[in-house]
Design a protein around this motif. Structure first.
Motif, PDB file in Angstrom:
ATOM      1  N   GLU A 112       0.819  -1.434  -0.085  1.00 17.75           N
ATOM      2  CA  GLU A 112       0.109  -0.152   0.113  1.00 17.75           C
ATOM      3  C   GLU A 112       1.023   1.442   0.216  1.00 17.75           C
ATOM      4  OE1 GLU A 112      -2.607  -0.408   3.827  1.00 17.75           O
ATOM      5  OE2 GLU A 112      -3.438  -2.280   3.201  1.00 17.75           O
ATOM      6  N   ILE A 113       2.026   0.956   0.690  1.00 21.72           N
ATOM      7  CA  ILE A 113       2.444   2.506   1.106  1.00 21.72           C
ATOM      8  C   ILE A 113       3.170   2.737  -0.583  1.00 21.72           C
ATOM      9  CG2 ILE A 113       4.709   3.139   2.088  1.00 21.72           C
ATOM     10  CD1 ILE A 113       4.103   1.496   4.493  1.00 21.72           C
ATOM     11  N   ASP A 114       3.882   1.491  -0.885  1.00 21.29           N
ATOM     12  CA  ASP A 114       4.558   1.470  -2.125  1.00 21.29           C
ATOM     13  C   ASP A 114       3.577   1.890  -3.560  1.00 21.29           C
ATOM     14  OD1 ASP A 114       7.262   0.472  -1.336  1.00 21.29           O
ATOM     15  OD2 ASP A 114       6.049  -1.609  -2.190  1.00 21.29           O
ATOM     16  N   LEU A 115       2.501   1.722  -4.017  1.00 26.15           N
ATOM     17  CA  LEU A 115       1.538   2.474  -4.241  1.00 26.15           C
ATOM     18  C   LEU A 115       1.268   3.843  -3.907  1.00 26.15           C
ATOM     19  CD1 LEU A 115      -1.248  -0.290  -4.595  1.00 26.15           C
ATOM     20  CD2 LEU A 115       0.463   0.133  -6.804  1.00 26.15           C
ATOM     21  N   GLU A 116       1.556   4.110  -2.875  1.00 31.66           N
ATOM     22  CA  GLU A 116       1.260   6.265  -2.548  1.00 31.66           C
ATOM     23  C   GLU A 116       2.674   6.614  -3.077  1.00 31.66           C
ATOM     24  OE1 GLU A 116      -1.413   7.777  -0.901  1.00 31.66           O
ATOM     25  OE2 GLU A 116      -2.156   6.104  -1.634  1.00 31.66           O
ATOM     26  N   LEU A 117       3.796   6.297  -3.003  1.00 36.37           N
ATOM     27  CA  LEU A 117       5.065   6.665  -2.913  1.00 36.37           C
ATOM     28  C   LEU A 117       4.973   6.790  -4.726  1.00 36.37           C
ATOM     29  CD1 LEU A 117       7.527   4.430  -0.711  1.00 36.37           C
ATOM     30  CD2 LEU A 117       6.868   7.197  -0.641  1.00 36.37           C
ATOM     31  N   LYS A 126       2.632   7.140  -6.504  1.00 39.90           N
ATOM     32  CA  LYS A 126       1.657   8.619  -6.654  1.00 39.90           C
ATOM     33  C   LYS A 126       2.399   9.851  -6.621  1.00 39.90           C
ATOM     34  CE  LYS A 126      -2.726   6.206  -6.548  1.00 39.90           C
ATOM     35  NZ  LYS A 126      -3.855   5.933  -5.352  1.00 39.90           N
ATOM     36  N   LEU A 127       2.871   9.536  -5.255  1.00 41.19           N
ATOM     37  CA  LEU A 127       3.539  10.205  -5.042  1.00 41.19           C
ATOM     38  C   LEU A 127       4.674  11.282  -6.053  1.00 41.19           C
ATOM     39  CD1 LEU A 127       3.508  10.548  -1.294  1.00 41.19           C
ATOM     40  CD2 LEU A 127       2.607  12.083  -2.512  1.00 41.19           C
ATOM     41  N   GLU A 132       3.635  12.803  -9.130  1.00 46.92           N
ATOM     42  CA  GLU A 132       3.468  14.107  -8.927  1.00 46.92           C
ATOM     43  C   GLU A 132       4.145  15.271  -9.330  1.00 46.92           C
ATOM     44  OE1 GLU A 132       0.772  16.680  -5.119  1.00 46.92           O
ATOM     45  OE2 GLU A 132       0.688  14.375  -5.413  1.00 46.92           O
TER      46      GLU A 132
END
Length: 356
Positions: free
Chosen positions: A12-17, A19-20, A23
């Protein structure tokens, strides 16, 4: 939490990373558009220093600073590609210590141009065939690199950054140690391994070549031949590591300069490189150094080279703390010119404080 729960959280954290990071990349694209309208340089050493310093300050662990800085260097490498692909010249072929320093500094995403000698790196920058070049300038054991000093005299490039890298030398060959008849490497490398070579070999001939990577190439092609070079060179050219870390002094550090057409803006922690020549008269150099003392200009390095124009006339290379735009330094350099035949500012750049 179970192992599966922890791994799911990592995913989950990897997916957020991801995206960021993308961005961030979209903002980088907008920065590139602005730079293209103002014709600003893609690589800004002052901005690089600010970003990495901010990352170190923000880091509360458990990851060490070195890990985060390496990640951000790769992010910046990818950012260069989004703004405009950078082309970096270095003393080749692939696997040289200059190549390693360039990769550690600029990451995997830029383009690299291996060149046959150090002077060619300067020429490619002068002709604007490459955006940046990286060249060795001094070693903590062997002192100044003559080819780089001479090129600084003869070309119009600027110094915009510096790199400090720990260097470990290895004997590379595809034969037994006792069968080695010739050893290739750079002259400076032989100097850094002089005691080991003297103690180990009685008859093997040392032959200087342009780079440690070229030495590895030649050793791979010739029987009973070795090279002194890096682990990367051994892997690239199919050589075995016969002896590791053969440098005479364990804390063996090489300083590299990054050269371009422009130097860097002030960061508050800078160095300046200058080149000057003095008349052949008693006390000429002392007069210049007295001016430095008067204006509290703190030297970090001084080297000399014969001018090749007049007998017994020398060029002096000096690094000192501070940026050439500072008023104190401007006044000091102007007064120093009264004692010089020539004085040129080679560039101001962020001071390197850590090993790559």
């Amino acid at each position: 939490m179970s192992l599966d729960d922890l791994r799911n959280r990592i995913d989950e954290i990897d997916l957020e990373l991801v995206k960021l990071l993308n961005e961030r990349a979209r903002v980088v694209v907008e920065v590139g558009k602005l730079k293209s309208r103002t014709d600003g340089p893609i690589y800004a050493p002052d901005r690089e220093k600010q970003v990495l310093a901010k990352i170190r300050r923000a880091n509360q662990g458990p990851l060490p600073d070195r890990t985060l800085v390496a990640i951000w260097r790769e992010l910046m490498s990818g950012s260069f590609v989004l703004e405009k692909p950078l082309r970096i010249a270095y003393l080749g072929p692939a696997g040289s210590f200059s190549h390693t320093a360039a990769m550690l500094k600029f990451g995997q995403s830029v383009e690299y141009e291996p060149l046959a000698d150090i002077r060619s790196v300067f020429d490619e920058i002068s002709k604007e065939h490459c955006d940046l070049g990286i060249v060795p300038i001094e070693n903590s054991t062997g002192g100044g690199v003559i080819e780089t000093l001479d090129a600084l005299i003869e070309t119009d490039v600027k110094v915009c950054a510096e790199v400090l890298m720990a260097v470990h030398h290895n004997l590379l060959a595809n034969c037994l140690l006792e069968d080695v008849e010739k050893i290739y490497s750079k002259p400076e490398v032989f100097a850094q391994c002089r005691n080991w070579l003297t103690a180990t070999f009685k008859e093997a001939k040392t032959i200087p070549v342009a780079s440690t990577a070229r030495a590895a190439q030649m050793a791979a092609e010739e029987p009973n031949t070795a090279a002194i070079g890096s682990k990367i060179a051994a892997e690239l050219y199919g050589l075995k590591m016969i002896c590791e870390n053969i440098e005479d002094i364990a804390n063996n550090i090489t300083r590299f300069l990054v050269v371009s057409k422009e130097d860097a803006k002030p960061t508050g922690e800078d160095k300046t490189a200058i080149l000057f020549s003095t008349a052949h008269k008693a006390g000429a150099l002392a007069d210049v150094l007295e001016v430095f003392k008067k204006y509290n200009i703190n030297m970090t390095n001084i080297e000399s080279r014969p001018s090749k124009k007049r007998g017994w006339e020398y060029y002096f290379f000096v690094d000192f703390l501070g940026h050439h735009t500072e008023e104190r330094i401007q006044i000091g350099l102007e007064e120093s010119r009264q004692h010089c035949l020539q004085l040129s500012i080679l560039g101001s750049f962020p001071r390197a404080t850590e090993l790559l």
